[in-house]
Design a protein around this motif. Structure first.
Motif, PDB file in Angstrom:
ATOM      1  N   THR A   1       0.833  -1.231   0.152  1.00 55.23           N
ATOM      2  CA  THR A   1      -0.033  -0.043  -0.050  1.00 55.23           C
ATOM      3  C   THR A   1       0.990   1.173  -0.003  1.00 55.23           C
ATOM      4  OG1 THR A   1      -1.649  -1.008   1.237  1.00 55.23           O
ATOM      5  CG2 THR A   1      -1.778   1.099   1.201  1.00 55.23           C
ATOM      6  N   PRO A   2       0.746   2.186  -0.799  1.00 54.09           N
ATOM      7  CA  PRO A   2       1.413   3.462  -0.887  1.00 54.09           C
ATOM      8  C   PRO A   2       1.232   4.567   0.201  1.00 54.09           C
ATOM      9  CG  PRO A   2      -0.329   3.539  -2.655  1.00 54.09           C
ATOM     10  CD  PRO A   2      -0.594   2.340  -1.866  1.00 54.09           C
ATOM     11  N   LEU A   3       1.068   4.011   1.425  1.00 57.53           N
ATOM     12  CA  LEU A   3       0.647   4.839   2.576  1.00 57.53           C
ATOM     13  C   LEU A   3       2.052   5.105   3.129  1.00 57.53           C
ATOM     14  CD1 LEU A   3      -2.758   3.435   3.365  1.00 57.53           C
ATOM     15  CD2 LEU A   3      -2.073   5.555   2.216  1.00 57.53           C
ATOM     16  N   ALA A   4       2.200   6.126   4.202  1.00 61.47           N
ATOM     17  CA  ALA A   4       3.252   6.289   5.048  1.00 61.47           C
ATOM     18  C   ALA A   4       2.576   7.140   6.188  1.00 61.47           C
ATOM     19  CB  ALA A   4       4.309   7.355   4.317  1.00 61.47           C
ATOM     20  N   PHE A   5       3.225   6.575   7.397  1.00 61.09           N
ATOM     21  CA  PHE A   5       2.791   7.190   8.530  1.00 61.09           C
ATOM     22  C   PHE A   5       3.208   8.862   8.615  1.00 61.09           C
ATOM     23  CE2 PHE A   5       3.533   2.935  10.159  1.00 61.09           C
ATOM     24  CZ  PHE A   5       2.418   2.505  10.431  1.00 61.09           C
ATOM     25  N   GLY A   6       2.147   9.594   8.825  1.00 61.76           N
ATOM     26  CA  GLY A   6       2.253  10.986   8.932  1.00 61.76           C
ATOM     27  C   GLY A   6       1.568  11.708   7.826  1.00 61.76           C
TER      28      GLY A   6
ATOM     29  N   THR B   1      -2.011   7.746  11.355  1.00 61.71           N
ATOM     30  CA  THR B   1      -1.285   6.901  12.433  1.00 61.71           C
ATOM     31  C   THR B   1      -1.511   5.395  12.080  1.00 61.71           C
ATOM     32  OG1 THR B   1      -3.138   6.817  13.702  1.00 61.71           O
ATOM     33  CG2 THR B   1      -1.144   8.761  14.059  1.00 61.71           C
ATOM     34  N   GLY B   2      -2.542   4.899  11.386  1.00 63.50           N
ATOM     35  CA  GLY B   2      -2.329   3.680  11.204  1.00 63.50           C
ATOM     36  C   GLY B   2      -3.583   3.233  10.119  1.00 63.50           C
ATOM     37  N   TRP B   3      -3.308   1.807   9.460  1.00 64.15           N
ATOM     38  CA  TRP B   3      -4.641   1.453   8.398  1.00 64.15           C
ATOM     39  C   TRP B   3      -4.862   0.119   8.726  1.00 64.15           C
ATOM     40  CZ3 TRP B   3       0.171   3.399   7.074  1.00 64.15           C
ATOM     41  CH2 TRP B   3       1.053   2.470   6.442  1.00 64.15           C
ATOM     42  N   LYS B   4      -5.963  -0.435   8.268  1.00 60.14           N
ATOM     43  CA  LYS B   4      -6.266  -1.695   8.361  1.00 60.14           C
ATOM     44  C   LYS B   4      -7.226  -2.143   7.221  1.00 60.14           C
ATOM     45  CE  LYS B   4      -8.848  -4.891  11.024  1.00 60.14           C
ATOM     46  NZ  LYS B   4      -9.850  -5.166  12.336  1.00 60.14           N
ATOM     47  N   GLY B   5      -6.835  -3.029   6.512  1.00 58.84           N
ATOM     48  CA  GLY B   5      -7.571  -3.735   5.386  1.00 58.84           C
ATOM     49  C   GLY B   5      -8.809  -4.821   6.053  1.00 58.84           C
ATOM     50  N   ASP B   6      -9.983  -4.494   5.525  1.00 58.99           N
ATOM     51  CA  ASP B   6     -11.035  -5.357   5.956  1.00 58.99           C
ATOM     52  C   ASP B   6     -11.467  -5.956   4.700  1.00 58.99           C
ATOM     53  OD1 ASP B   6     -13.286  -6.408   6.962  1.00 58.99           O
ATOM     54  OD2 ASP B   6     -14.504  -4.730   7.026  1.00 58.99           O
ATOM     55  N   TRP B   7     -11.356  -7.271   4.466  1.00 59.38           N
ATOM     56  CA  TRP B   7     -11.870  -8.122   3.367  1.00 59.38           C
ATOM     57  C   TRP B   7     -13.435  -8.501   3.513  1.00 59.38           C
ATOM     58  CZ3 TRP B   7      -6.944  -8.090   5.179  1.00 59.38           C
ATOM     59  CH2 TRP B   7      -6.153  -7.606   4.422  1.00 59.38           C
ATOM     60  N   GLY B   8     -13.569  -8.436   4.613  1.00 58.82           N
ATOM     61  CA  GLY B   8     -15.137  -8.676   4.885  1.00 58.82           C
ATOM     62  C   GLY B   8     -15.459 -10.359   4.677  1.00 58.82           C
ATOM     63  N   ARG B   9     -16.669 -10.689   4.603  1.00 59.87           N
ATOM     64  CA  ARG B   9     -17.020 -12.041   4.270  1.00 59.87           C
ATOM     65  C   ARG B   9     -17.237 -12.306   2.680  1.00 59.87           C
ATOM     66  NH1 ARG B   9     -20.713 -14.622   8.488  1.00 59.87           N
ATOM     67  NH2 ARG B   9     -21.391 -15.750   6.654  1.00 59.87           N
ATOM     68  N   ASN B  10     -16.777 -13.513   2.272  1.00 64.71           N
ATOM     69  CA  ASN B  10     -16.912 -13.739   0.871  1.00 64.71           C
ATOM     70  C   ASN B  10     -18.267 -14.405   0.808  1.00 64.71           C
ATOM     71  OD1 ASN B  10     -16.827 -14.616  -1.652  1.00 64.71           O
ATOM     72  ND2 ASN B  10     -14.974 -15.580  -1.492  1.00 64.71           N
ATOM     73  N   TRP B  11     -19.268 -13.439   0.102  1.00 61.84           N
ATOM     74  CA  TRP B  11     -20.715 -13.997   0.065  1.00 61.84           C
ATOM     75  C   TRP B  11     -20.705 -15.161  -0.947  1.00 61.84           C
ATOM     76  CZ3 TRP B  11     -22.215 -14.150  -5.021  1.00 61.84           C
ATOM     77  CH2 TRP B  11     -21.610 -13.336  -5.974  1.00 61.84           C
ATOM     78  N   MET B  12     -19.794 -15.598  -1.704  1.00 60.92           N
ATOM     79  CA  MET B  12     -20.064 -16.569  -2.621  1.00 60.92           C
ATOM     80  C   MET B  12     -19.725 -18.110  -1.921  1.00 60.92           C
ATOM     81  SD  MET B  12     -17.648 -16.283  -5.993  1.00 60.92           S
ATOM     82  CE  MET B  12     -18.545 -16.687  -7.421  1.00 60.92           C
ATOM     83  N   TRP B  13     -19.076 -18.131  -0.698  1.00 60.38           N
ATOM     84  CA  TRP B  13     -19.197 -19.198  -0.087  1.00 60.38           C
ATOM     85  C   TRP B  13     -19.753 -19.502   1.205  1.00 60.38           C
ATOM     86  CZ3 TRP B  13     -16.678 -21.898  -3.671  1.00 60.38           C
ATOM     87  CH2 TRP B  13     -15.928 -21.128  -4.614  1.00 60.38           C
ATOM     88  N   GLN B  14     -21.152 -18.522   1.095  1.00 59.36           N
ATOM     89  CA  GLN B  14     -21.778 -18.770   2.314  1.00 59.36           C
ATOM     90  C   GLN B  14     -22.946 -19.977   2.065  1.00 59.36           C
ATOM     91  OE1 GLN B  14     -23.780 -15.068   2.967  1.00 59.36           O
ATOM     92  NE2 GLN B  14     -21.935 -14.180   3.501  1.00 59.36           N
TER      93      GLN B  14
END
Length: 113
Positions: free
Chosen positions: A41-46, A100-113
């Protein structure tokens, strides 16, 4: 007959090929693995919010927090498999207007429910 000619030609090509080395002498050392990641990810703190939006090439949506201490959401759309777009959510935490921070969230894959 054809197979033996092919094997002889292949052996001759291998004999004439120069030896392979992991790193030629006199060159600079290789970069560490983390410096060569193509999916980083092209992110940097600050970073400020505008810089982060420009780096991700997507608008940021306000989620929560008081002024200067916000959480934003960036939805990044990628090609996926060709039939379905892949939409990844990335949450960005800002304190005093700086990333100050980041977090990826891929959630639930609806295809495999």
């Amino acid at each position: 007959m054809k197979i033996s000619a092919f094997i002889a030609g292949f052996a001759a090509a291998l004999a004439l090929a120069p030896p392979a080395y992991s790193q030629p002498g006199g060159t600079a050392p290789d970069l560490p693995f983390t410096a060569t990641l193509s999916n980083a990810t092209p992110l940097a703190f600050g970073m400020a919010t505008a810089e982060a939006a420009r780096a991700l090439d997507t608008p940021l949506a306000y989620i929560s927090g008081r002024p200067g201490h916000e959480i934003y959401l960036a939805i990044r759309t990628f090609g996926g498999s060709g039939f379905f777009d892949r939409r990844d959510r990335l949450y960005l935490q800002f304190r005093k207007g700086r990333l100050t921070g980041w977090k990826g969230d891929w959630g639930r894959n609806w295809m495999w429910q």
